[in-house]
Design a protein around this motif. Structure first.
Motif, PDB file in Angstrom:
ATOM      1  N   ASN A  38       1.234  -1.025   0.183  1.00 47.12           N
ATOM      2  CA  ASN A  38       0.216  -0.355   0.019  1.00 47.12           C
ATOM      3  C   ASN A  38       1.437   1.447   0.324  1.00 47.12           C
ATOM      4  N   GLN A  39       1.829   1.228   0.893  1.00 52.71           N
ATOM      5  CA  GLN A  39       3.185   2.313   0.464  1.00 52.71           C
ATOM      6  C   GLN A  39       3.507   3.118  -0.941  1.00 52.71           C
ATOM      7  N   PHE A  40       3.867   1.307  -1.260  1.00 51.76           N
ATOM      8  CA  PHE A  40       4.653   2.114  -2.841  1.00 51.76           C
ATOM      9  C   PHE A  40       3.120   2.982  -3.528  1.00 51.76           C
ATOM     10  N   SER A  41       1.939   1.939  -3.650  1.00 53.20           N
ATOM     11  CA  SER A  41       0.948   2.458  -3.983  1.00 53.20           C
ATOM     12  C   SER A  41       0.434   4.241  -4.100  1.00 53.20           C
ATOM     13  N   ILE A  71       4.041  16.819   5.882  1.00 50.73           N
ATOM     14  CA  ILE A  71       5.060  15.430   6.362  1.00 50.73           C
ATOM     15  C   ILE A  71       5.696  15.848   8.261  1.00 50.73           C
ATOM     16  N   LYS A  72       5.761  17.752   7.464  1.00 49.41           N
ATOM     17  CA  LYS A  72       6.226  18.248   8.591  1.00 49.41           C
ATOM     18  C   LYS A  72       4.699  18.148   9.762  1.00 49.41           C
ATOM     19  N   ASP A  73       3.719  17.926   9.483  1.00 46.16           N
ATOM     20  CA  ASP A  73       2.846  18.416  10.355  1.00 46.16           C
ATOM     21  C   ASP A  73       1.991  16.600  10.998  1.00 46.16           C
ATOM     22  N   THR A  74       3.086  16.243  10.399  1.00 41.47           N
ATOM     23  CA  THR A  74       2.867  14.704  10.412  1.00 41.47           C
ATOM     24  C   THR A  74       3.379  13.975  11.684  1.00 41.47           C
ATOM     25  N   VAL A  75       4.976  15.013  12.446  1.00 43.40           N
ATOM     26  CA  VAL A  75       5.897  14.432  13.116  1.00 43.40           C
ATOM     27  C   VAL A  75       6.038  14.060  14.364  1.00 43.40           C
ATOM     28  N   PRO A  76       4.427  15.000  15.593  1.00 44.94           N
ATOM     29  CA  PRO A  76       4.316  14.685  16.603  1.00 44.94           C
ATOM     30  C   PRO A  76       3.606  13.315  16.666  1.00 44.94           C
ATOM     31  N   ALA A  77       2.617  13.243  15.214  1.00 44.99           N
ATOM     32  CA  ALA A  77       2.270  12.132  15.362  1.00 44.99           C
ATOM     33  C   ALA A  77       2.643  10.421  15.317  1.00 44.99           C
ATOM     34  N   GLU A 342       5.989   4.201   7.844  1.00 46.92           N
ATOM     35  CA  GLU A 342       6.078   4.387   6.379  1.00 46.92           C
ATOM     36  C   GLU A 342       4.995   4.715   6.198  1.00 46.92           C
ATOM     37  N   LEU A 343       3.408   3.841   6.584  1.00 54.60           N
ATOM     38  CA  LEU A 343       2.740   4.255   5.701  1.00 54.60           C
ATOM     39  C   LEU A 343       1.935   5.983   6.042  1.00 54.60           C
ATOM     40  N   ILE A 344       2.192   5.899   6.662  1.00 53.45           N
ATOM     41  CA  ILE A 344       1.648   7.086   7.327  1.00 53.45           C
ATOM     42  C   ILE A 344       2.409   8.600   6.142  1.00 53.45           C
ATOM     43  N   ILE A 345       3.567   8.553   6.263  1.00 51.06           N
ATOM     44  CA  ILE A 345       4.730   9.449   5.172  1.00 51.06           C
ATOM     45  C   ILE A 345       3.888   8.948   3.381  1.00 51.06           C
ATOM     46  N   CYS A 346       4.092   8.000   3.633  1.00 48.51           N
ATOM     47  CA  CYS A 346       3.344   7.960   1.885  1.00 48.51           C
ATOM     48  C   CYS A 346       2.290   8.604   1.378  1.00 48.51           C
ATOM     49  N   ALA A 347       1.700   8.178   2.527  1.00 49.17           N
ATOM     50  CA  ALA A 347      -0.051   9.566   2.700  1.00 49.17           C
ATOM     51  C   ALA A 347       0.120  10.712   2.428  1.00 49.17           C
ATOM     52  N   MET A 348       0.834  11.031   3.396  1.00 49.42           N
ATOM     53  CA  MET A 348       0.980  12.274   3.147  1.00 49.42           C
ATOM     54  C   MET A 348       1.573  13.213   2.104  1.00 49.42           C
ATOM     55  N   ILE A 349       2.214  12.402   1.591  1.00 48.60           N
ATOM     56  CA  ILE A 349       3.005  12.352  -0.244  1.00 48.60           C
ATOM     57  C   ILE A 349       1.998  12.633  -1.430  1.00 48.60           C
ATOM     58  N   PHE A 350       1.424  11.732  -0.965  1.00 53.76           N
ATOM     59  CA  PHE A 350       0.266  11.464  -1.859  1.00 53.76           C
ATOM     60  C   PHE A 350      -1.136  12.765  -1.617  1.00 53.76           C
ATOM     61  N   THR A 431     -14.979   9.044  10.808  1.00 51.85           N
ATOM     62  CA  THR A 431     -14.883   8.281   9.891  1.00 51.85           C
ATOM     63  C   THR A 431     -12.852   7.767   9.410  1.00 51.85           C
ATOM     64  N   SER A 432     -12.525   9.087  10.186  1.00 49.54           N
ATOM     65  CA  SER A 432     -10.833   8.547   9.418  1.00 49.54           C
ATOM     66  C   SER A 432     -10.449   7.234  10.581  1.00 49.54           C
ATOM     67  N   VAL A 433     -10.693   7.248  11.660  1.00 51.45           N
ATOM     68  CA  VAL A 433     -10.347   5.341  11.465  1.00 51.45           C
ATOM     69  C   VAL A 433     -10.737   4.615  10.845  1.00 51.45           C
ATOM     70  N   LEU A 434     -11.350   4.759   9.347  1.00 50.47           N
ATOM     71  CA  LEU A 434     -12.051   3.474   8.882  1.00 50.47           C
ATOM     72  C   LEU A 434     -10.982   3.293   7.455  1.00 50.47           C
ATOM     73  N   ILE A 435     -10.285   4.239   8.097  1.00 50.59           N
ATOM     74  CA  ILE A 435      -9.312   4.063   6.582  1.00 50.59           C
ATOM     75  C   ILE A 435      -7.945   3.621   6.550  1.00 50.59           C
ATOM     76  N   PRO A 436      -7.114   2.510   5.989  1.00 52.83           N
ATOM     77  CA  PRO A 436      -6.637   2.285   6.748  1.00 52.83           C
ATOM     78  C   PRO A 436      -5.211   2.693   6.605  1.00 52.83           C
ATOM     79  N   TRP A 437      -4.806   3.914   5.095  1.00 47.21           N
ATOM     80  CA  TRP A 437      -4.175   4.513   4.712  1.00 47.21           C
ATOM     81  C   TRP A 437      -3.742   6.308   5.847  1.00 47.21           C
TER      82      TRP A 437
END
Length: 488
Positions: A38-41, A71-77, A342-350, A431-437
């Protein structure tokens, strides 16, 4: 050359590519899709968005700026996620989680366990304002207790998520509960009071469903609580003193201590309490790690085993098949969280790529064009927030972007801003918790060790809340207007 605006067709192309790849991944890899495929997708779909950016004459540097900010915004998470992995390790080694399971087995009845899990999670999340903290503390223990009782882990996770997001919606200490009214233009007290109109019926229906499940579902396999209790006490030193650590952590969070600080203190206290109460276990694990046969415990042994539990895999066998087969007393430490990072970073790139090319705004405006009455406006807001959770992979953007997009539409219809703030929470937060990525879905799935698509059918509160919000608007119940008698 001047930029041109993106078309709706172009905005949907990266989404279509992503959906195709995700469907293939889950068919080929199943629950392991989130471990890399999923990360590479997400990266491939981001590349498609970047190609569109080139067609639109949007500089690559501008796309990267959006990606970097995301990505910067997700650093605390990400920091919190790593500390949760460390927390799980030291709380296992210290006997805190085993103690929760030990005492929980003696209190909770299988028939009422799921209802109790919802209530307990709701109380903790309301007190702390955080569904993340709820899952990382009491959620882990409830999963363990449920497994020991032979209850499907997906059901337990659904109950924890349902209760956790109830508190996350209504607690004044919740970040999303403060963000939604700020974006919509109302105050937090009015927002919470107005949100209760949809939140209370949703949680009542959730409790009723779980109560029915408890009375009609047979536990899986034969579970002998006495044997499990004995296996736990044979392996760990169980004492109520261990609960000092989670009490301190929850107390710090309730006092609005930054989660990073509170969780770090929880990790360190877990290691200290392990050194105090689980010395025989630490010596045994140290000998196993070093292939040695030491008979006395040293500071080196404590440090080695403590750091191992914080950073890497720790597995403690009890000899009881119920506990061992379900890997109840095992943790992967911070290392186990890396795939989620990895998944979070890739999601933020998308999400950043889609934001840079204007795709998110274009899709939101397309939804807005379908609006006619109040119910359809609320429905469009919720759909937009849900879509943003899918596309941007971040619940904050799922509140901010639709909030900005729809604020004028609510004013034009004479609707008070609390209508918008409630819709943003009912469509974005839950609904955020219902999305795997999505950052929330990835987090809760990893912490509770249950795949998102497994617990999704049982996250009743999260599934019901958006439809409850639309139903209330359709009925015209408690729809507040800017001016008295302004109903059209």
């Amino acid at each position: 050359m001047p930029k041109r605006k993106i078309t709706l067709f172009e905005a949907l192309i990266p989404i279509f590519i992503l959906i195709v790849f995700l469907a293939i991944n889950y068919r080929v890899f199943g629950d392991e899709a989130a471990s890399g495929a999923n990360q590479f997708s997400l990266i491939l779909s981001s590349a498609v968005a970047m190609i569109i950016a080139g067609i639109l004459k949007i500089p690559f540097s501008e796309v990267m700026e959006n990606v970097s900010q995301n990505i910067k915004d997700t650093v605390p998470a990400i920091l919190i996620l790593l500390l949760v992995g460390a927390l799980a390790g030291t709380w296992l080694l210290s006997g805190i989680v085993p103690a929760m399971i030990y005492y929980g087995l003696q209190i909770l009845n299988p028939t009422f366990f799921l209802v109790s899990a919802v209530i307990i999670a709701a109380l903790v999340s309301t007190a702390t304002g955080s569904s993340w903290t709820t899952s990382a503390t009491i959620g882990i223990a409830l999963i363990g207790i449920g497994n020991s009782l032979g209850i499907n882990a997906a059901m337990t996770a659904g109950a924890v998520v349902s209760g956790g997001y109830f508190g996350d919606k209504i607690s004044p200490m919740s970040d999303t509960t403060n963000l939604a009214p700020a974006v919509a233009g109302t105050d937090i007290i009015t927002h919470i009071r107005y949100m209760m109109i949809t939140t209370v019926p949703s949680i009542i229906i959730t409790l009723i469903i779980f109560l029915i499940i408890g009375f009609t579902t047979k536990t899986q396999g034969t579970v002998n609580p006495d044997e499990i209790l004995m296996a736990i006490t044979n392996r760990f030193t169980i004492t109520p003193w261990l609960f000092i650590v989670p009490a301190i952590v929850l107390g710090l969070i309730m006092k609005k201590t930054p989660p990073f600080v509170a969780l770090l203190i929880g990790v360190l206290l877990g290691a200290v309490f392990a050194a105090i109460f689980q010395q025989d276990l630490i010596l045994e694990l140290s000998n196993k790690l070093n292939g040695a046969s030491a008979t006395s415990l040293t500071l080196k042994h404590m440090y080695h085993v403590g750091m191992q539990s914080i950073s890497n895999d720790t597995s403690i066998l009890t000899g009881n098949p119920v506990l061992d087969d379900r890997a109840l007393f095992s943790s992967s430490g911070m290392t186990g969280m890396l795939s989620t990072v990895e998944l979070i970073i890739c999601a933020m790139i998308f999400g950043g790529s889609m934001q840079a090319i204007g795709a998110l705004r274009k899709i939101s405006r397309a939804l807005l064009s379908l609006v006619s009455g109040t119910a359809s406006l609320v429905g469009a807001t919720i759909a937009s927030a849900f879509g943003m959770n899918i596309l941007a992979s971040d619940q904050y953007l799922a509140i901010v972007v639709p909030g900005k997009m729809f604020s004028e539409a609510y004013k034009e219809k004479g609707l008070a801003p609390e209508n918008l703030s409630r819709s943003l929470e009912d469509g974005g937060t839950v609904t955020s918790v219902l999305i795997p990525w999505n950052t929330c879905g990835a987090y809760h799935s990893k912490v509770l060790t249950v795949d998102v698509f497994d617990y999704l059918p049982f996250a009743f509160f999260n599934l019901i809340s958006p439809f409850m919000s639309i139903a209330v608007a359709a009925l015209g119940y408690k729809v507040r207007y800017l001016n008295k008698g302004g109903k059209k």
